[in-house]
Design an enzyme around this catalytic site. Structure first.
Site, PDB file in Angstrom:
ATOM      1  N   LYS A 142       0.865  -1.187   0.000  1.00 38.66           N
ATOM      2  CA  LYS A 142       0.000   0.000   0.000  1.00 38.66           C
ATOM      3  C   LYS A 142       0.899   1.233   0.000  1.00 38.66           C
ATOM      4  CE  LYS A 142      -3.977   1.520   2.837  1.00 38.66           C
ATOM      5  NZ  LYS A 142      -4.865   1.106   3.936  1.00 38.66           N
ATOM      6  N   SER A 197      -9.449   0.575   2.883  1.00 38.71           N
ATOM      7  CA  SER A 197      -8.672   1.483   2.064  1.00 38.71           C
ATOM      8  C   SER A 197      -7.479   0.820   1.375  1.00 38.71           C
ATOM      9  CB  SER A 197      -8.160   2.650   2.907  1.00 38.71           C
ATOM     10  OG  SER A 197      -7.278   2.213   3.915  1.00 38.71           O
ATOM     11  N   SER A 203      -9.489  -1.965   7.026  1.00 42.28           N
ATOM     12  CA  SER A 203      -8.938  -1.714   5.689  1.00 42.28           C
ATOM     13  C   SER A 203      -8.099  -2.843   5.098  1.00 42.28           C
ATOM     14  CB  SER A 203      -8.136  -0.413   5.679  1.00 42.28           C
ATOM     15  OG  SER A 203      -9.013   0.688   5.736  1.00 42.28           O
TER      16      SER A 203
END
Lengths: 460, 66
Positions: free
Chosen positions: A79, A155, A179
């Site tokens: 990420k 996310s 997330s």
């Protein structure tokens, strides 16, 4: 050549055995990324040069007969809130493009690479991690490989898309309120959110210090366990990282479920779920031979307190940027962040005290049970751009409610394996929840379900 | 004592002044909506009584930075 759907541990074994070189594997995955990333929107940076150097070093080490590590030659991506040396850490934002390039890799990248894994890039995400959808106004959405018109979940959206799209066998994400577990569910992956404080967060861009966790996503429990074991251990640079020695889970992964007390979470966790979410939990419970149901009495209050802490701490982090350049934020995070600057401090103090009270109640529950099951998301992947959804007959905003069942669990810092159920038209995940510091039990149960064929992660 | 209903618009006006925050006109409606939502959500835990000896969930450990 290897099969692109190979798991990380299979790739590492093939490289160690000399069946394929690390550089060959890397080229295959870089070609795959090149072929599908444009359509799926997983990567925001590809670190091909450093990856080739690392792969060459692994092949040289093999030639010399050295120890290649448990993840030898396994490509992975992170990420883009993880620091990657030489790149600005975007955290999904436009604003951070102006940040100075990171001086060094995040601790967890360093530890995975020390175990032989090869970083191939940074992944798309919801802006500043304030998201459950995987949508992003600046970089476009990370799409669901099972149906590119649908959300990856967020996310850690790119972390889900990259693994489910066969671009890497392993990724890292962050989970503040869900997330890692939400994209694992929508993309049909195994994801591990460890106990709060277990894995170092040093070198990752924060969201909510009180609630931020980091962890892996993969298509097998063995890959979760291998990567998790490689990343464990104290880190003096993260004040939240526990001073606990590494507790390896791989030796216990195949231990089965004999003697484990397993129950399904009822009440809050059964309300509002769509039929596919309840069917997944029921299938897992049946395979585990349990009909027991228990409740977390104050789950809704736990979620509410997590919401308030998130809103206030998240807004506080960006207080200066919200004053100086609010219009550079993603419209989907901006107004919530601004509102967070205005909430009463007294609410925050009460939410933090409530957290202690809530955790004590959950610890009591774990005297009598080892594993809890709950849906990871209330439904399978919504359509991209969809703002509202119907849950239990009630119209609710998608963005806030995909984390309905994850938020009360991470608020107590409990370790969770999200495991995929793929019998329906779209995948959906189930949370396998254990007592604090018992990641080993959640992984064991996940492995048992995987071996039974009930939990499975498949490339589309 | 009767409790006045929450007036999110008035609150945003005053709280923004207290915080020294200038809210762009195009964000105002969204901020008000979000405050209304937060107010609604927070009721789920704000009224649960806690014993005086309940410590906050956050922990601080003194010590030198590495």
């Amino acid at each position: 050549m290897i099969d692109i759907s190979s798991h990380g541990h299979e790739i590492a074994a093939a490289i160690r055995d000399g069946k394929v070189s690390a550089i060959q594997v890397l080229q295959q995955f870089l070609a795959r990324i090149d072929a599908v990333n444009g359509q799926l929107g997983a990567f925001t940076a590809i670190t091909a040069e450093r990856a080739r150097a690392k792969a060459a070093a692994i092949d040289t080490a093999r030639g010399r007969g050295g120890d290649l590590g448990a993840l030898a030659g396994v490509p992975f991506a992170v990420k883009n809130l993880f620091d990657i040396a030489g790149l600005a850490t975007l955290a999904g934002s436009k604003i951070n493009r102006q940040a100075k390039p990171a001086q060094q890799d995040a601790t967890l990248i360093q530890r995975l690479e020390a175990a032989g894994a090869i970083l191939v890039g940074g992944l798309n995400m919801g802006e500043y991690a304030y998201d459950f959808t995987g949508e992003n106004a600046h970089y476009g959405p990370s799409r669901n490989p099972h149906d590119p018109t649908r959300m990856s979940g967020g996310s850690s959206g790119g972390s889900g898309t990259a693994v489910a799209g066969g671009m890497v066998p392993l990724s890292l994400g962050s989970d503040t309120n869900g997330s890692i577990r939400v994209p694992s569910s929508l993309c049909g992956l195994f994801g591990l959110k460890p106990t709060f404080g277990r894995l170092s967060r040093h070198g990752s861009y924060p969201f909510v210090s009180s609630l931020d966790h980091l962890g892996p996503l993969a298509r097998s429990t063995r890959d979760l366990a291998l990567s998790y074991d490689a990343m464990q251990g104290p880190d003096p640079f993260d004040p939240v990282c526990a001073q606990r020695p590494k507790e390896a889970t791989i030796p216990h992964l195949e231990a089965g479920i004999a003697g484990l007390r397993i129950a399904v979470l009822d009440g809050y966790f059964a309300e509002g779920a769509e039929p596919e979410a309840l069917a997944a939990v029921a299938a897992f419970a049946k395979a585990l031979g349990t009909e027991r149901r228990v409740q977390i009495a104050e789950a809704a209050a736990g979620r509410a307190a997590a919401y308030v802490i998130t809103n206030i701490e998240g807004a506080n982090l960006h207080r200066q940027r919200l004053r100086e350049r609010p219009m550079d934020f993603d419209p989907d995070t901006r107004d919530r962040f601004l509102a967070g600057l205005l909430l009463p401090g007294e609410w925050y103090a009460q939410a933090q005290r409530f957290r202690r009270h809530y955790c004590a109640q959950l610890n009591e529950l774990f005297r009598d049970v080892d594993i809890l099951l709950a849906p990871a998301t209330p439904c399978s992947a919504p359509k991209l751009g969809q703002k509202m959804m119907t849950l239990g007959g009630v119209e609710l905003p998608v963005r806030a409610n995909l984390g309905l069942y994850t938020q009360p669990i991470s608020f107590a810092g409990l370790p969770v394996v999200a495991a995929p159920y793929t019998e329906g038209a779209l995948p959906i995940g189930v949370q396998i929840i254990a007592a604090p510091w018992r990641e080993d039990l959640a992984l064991r149960v996940g492995r048992y379900l995987e071996q039974s064929g009930v939990a499975a992660s498949r490339l589309p | 004592m009767t409790q006045k209903p929450f007036d999110a618009e008035a609150y945003v006006e005053q709280a923004a002044a207290l915080a020294g925050l200038s809210i762009p006109a195009e964000c105002r409606a969204g901020v008000i909506d979000n405050l209304r939502r937060a107010h609604g959500i927070a009721q789920a835990f704000l009224h649960i009584p806690l014993p005086d000896d309940t410590e906050p969930g956050s922990v601080f450990t003194p010590g030198m930075a590495p």
